[in-house]
Design an enzyme around this catalytic site. Structure first.
Site, PDB file in Angstrom:
ATOM      1  N   VAL A  38       0.837   0.047   1.370  1.00  0.00           N
ATOM      2  CA  VAL A  38      -0.616   0.240   1.402  1.00  0.00           C
ATOM      3  C   VAL A  38      -1.025   1.540   2.086  1.00  0.00           C
ATOM      4  O   VAL A  38      -2.206   1.902   2.057  1.00  0.00           O
ATOM      5  CB  VAL A  38      -1.328  -0.937   2.099  1.00  0.00           C
ATOM      6  N   TYR A  39      -0.109   2.251   2.689  1.00  0.00           N
ATOM      7  CA  TYR A  39      -0.465   3.510   3.344  1.00  0.00           C
ATOM      8  C   TYR A  39      -0.827   4.542   2.276  1.00  0.00           C
ATOM      9  O   TYR A  39       0.015   4.966   1.479  1.00  0.00           O
ATOM     10  CB  TYR A  39       0.694   4.041   4.190  1.00  0.00           C
ATOM     11  N   SER A  40      -2.103   4.915   2.272  1.00  0.00           N
ATOM     12  CA  SER A  40      -2.615   5.887   1.292  1.00  0.00           C
ATOM     13  C   SER A  40      -2.275   5.473  -0.135  1.00  0.00           C
ATOM     14  O   SER A  40      -1.885   6.286  -0.971  1.00  0.00           O
ATOM     15  CB  SER A  40      -2.087   7.289   1.589  1.00  0.00           C
ATOM     16  N   ASP A  41      -2.426   4.168  -0.405  1.00  0.00           N
ATOM     17  CA  ASP A  41      -2.204   3.626  -1.758  1.00  0.00           C
ATOM     18  C   ASP A  41      -0.835   3.993  -2.318  1.00  0.00           C
ATOM     19  O   ASP A  41      -0.702   4.294  -3.518  1.00  0.00           O
ATOM     20  CB  ASP A  41      -3.305   4.101  -2.719  1.00  0.00           C
ATOM     21  N   GLY A  42       0.170   3.963  -1.487  1.00  0.00           N
ATOM     22  CA  GLY A  42       1.530   4.254  -1.927  1.00  0.00           C
ATOM     23  C   GLY A  42       1.945   5.699  -1.777  1.00  0.00           C
ATOM     24  O   GLY A  42       3.137   6.024  -1.904  1.00  0.00           O
TER      25      GLY A  42
END
Length: 343
Positions: A61-65
């Site tokens: 989930v960090y920066s949408d992958g």
């Protein structure tokens, strides 16, 4: 660099690890953390490896992958030098099965993470939160299948309560599944809740702490002082609503103690706060984040020396709070003879 076993395993990780939450810069939270691109990430990885850091942590989930993709590109060609850690189970899509720890989501999310990281195995796969909607037996059997398939080497939890972590271990033991060897947890001088239940559980069950936000969500950087406004450029302006809460007076009391020790040692406030954590029981690795080389070099200075007993006692006293029931009797000495507190 000091290397420690990851919980009750034979796997060695660096005492300081690199948290790649600053890679990517997508979304309101992660853009405030940082927006490191691939070239910048490669340089930070270079410096980390030169200092002996081998543990690199990210999440789907960090920066949408994007964090996983950038980290994967930054370590390309040197995968064997790196311990790669990622997390999943938080919502990572709009579909009804794009969240949680169901067998369906764990298998799909792991394959997607492997693709973004450009690797065929993950050293440490952690559940980002406890999924109360999925039977623990389903969760642990799926994780065990991932280990047996060679896609994952070790498994861990994050943001679990004590009973959730213990139930998972009990199910693993009952059926012979792989056990959690790591617990990625919030722990800092201004956030010592980990000590009340999760630390003694870690000691008993062989679960090593992978510490996130060791500087209390940026509050222990040395830039926040009693009676002064937040400095310009502080990420707390945009992210404080996401941060673990802390009583302001307690924060200032801890900062005062850190300032005194900084004057004694010549070390910076962040280095002292990190060094205190490195001497705590069950801690396997402490994750440091950095938006630039200067921050990284500063944080790396937390290793290679130790606070003395008097300095640790001063920090312990400044940061102490009375635990809630049923934990406080262990701290005030009522049960100390037979049940010592985990300090």
């Amino acid at each position: 660099m000091d290397y420690r076993t990851l919980g009750r395993s034979g796997f060695k990780v660096s005492a300081l690890g690199f948290g790649a939450g600053t890679f990517g810069g997508k979304g309101p939270l992660f853009s405030a953390w940082g927006n490191t691109d691939t070239d910048q990430a490669r340089r930070l990885v270079d410096l980390s490896l030169e200092a002996g850091v081998n543990f690199f942590d990210t999440a789907d989930v960090y920066s949408d992958g994007a964090s996983e993709s950038i980290l994967g590109a930054a370590i390309k060609g040197r995968r064997d030098e790196v311990v790669l850690s990622t997390k999943l189970t938080l919502r990572a899509g709009d579909g009804p099965n794009d969240v949680g720890a169901s067998r369906h989501h764990l298998l799909r999310a792991t394959d997607k993470a492997l693709k973004r990281l450009d690797t065929d195995y993950i050293d440490l796969l952690q559940l980002h939160h406890f999924d109360a909607m999925t039977p623990v037996e389903e969760v642990m059997s799926t994780l065990d299948d991932l280990v047996r398939a060679g896609k994952v080497r070790y498994i861990g939890a994050s943001n679990f309560s004590g009973w959730q972590l213990m139930k998972s271990q009990a199910v693993a033991d009952r059926y012979g599944y792989s056990r959690f060897v790591a617990n990625q947890t919030y722990y800092s001088l201004i956030g010592r809740d980990y000590e009340w239940e999760l630390m003694p559980l870690g000691q008993d069950q062989g679960v090593g702490a992978v510490v996130w936000s060791p500087l209390g969500w940026g509050r222990l950087t040395g830039k926040i002082r009693r009676g002064q406004p937040l400095p310009e450029g502080s990420r707390l302006h945009d992210t404080e609503g996401f941060a673990p809460p802390v009583d302001p007076e307690r924060l200032y009391r801890v900062v005062d103690a850190l300032d005194e020790i900084a004057a004694e040692t010549g070390k910076s406030v962040p280095q002292i706060a990190l060094n205190w954590l490195l001497q705590r029981p069950t801690v396997s690795t402490v994750l440091i984040g950095a938006r630039n080389e200067e921050q990284l070099r500063q944080n790396l200075g937390a290793i290679g020396w130790n606070l003395d007993a008097a300095q640790i006692a001063k920090l312990d006293a400044a940061s102490a709070v009375t635990p809630p029931y049923p934990y406080y009797p262990y701290w005030n000495g009522q049960f100390a003879e037979r049940n010592p507190a985990p300090v």
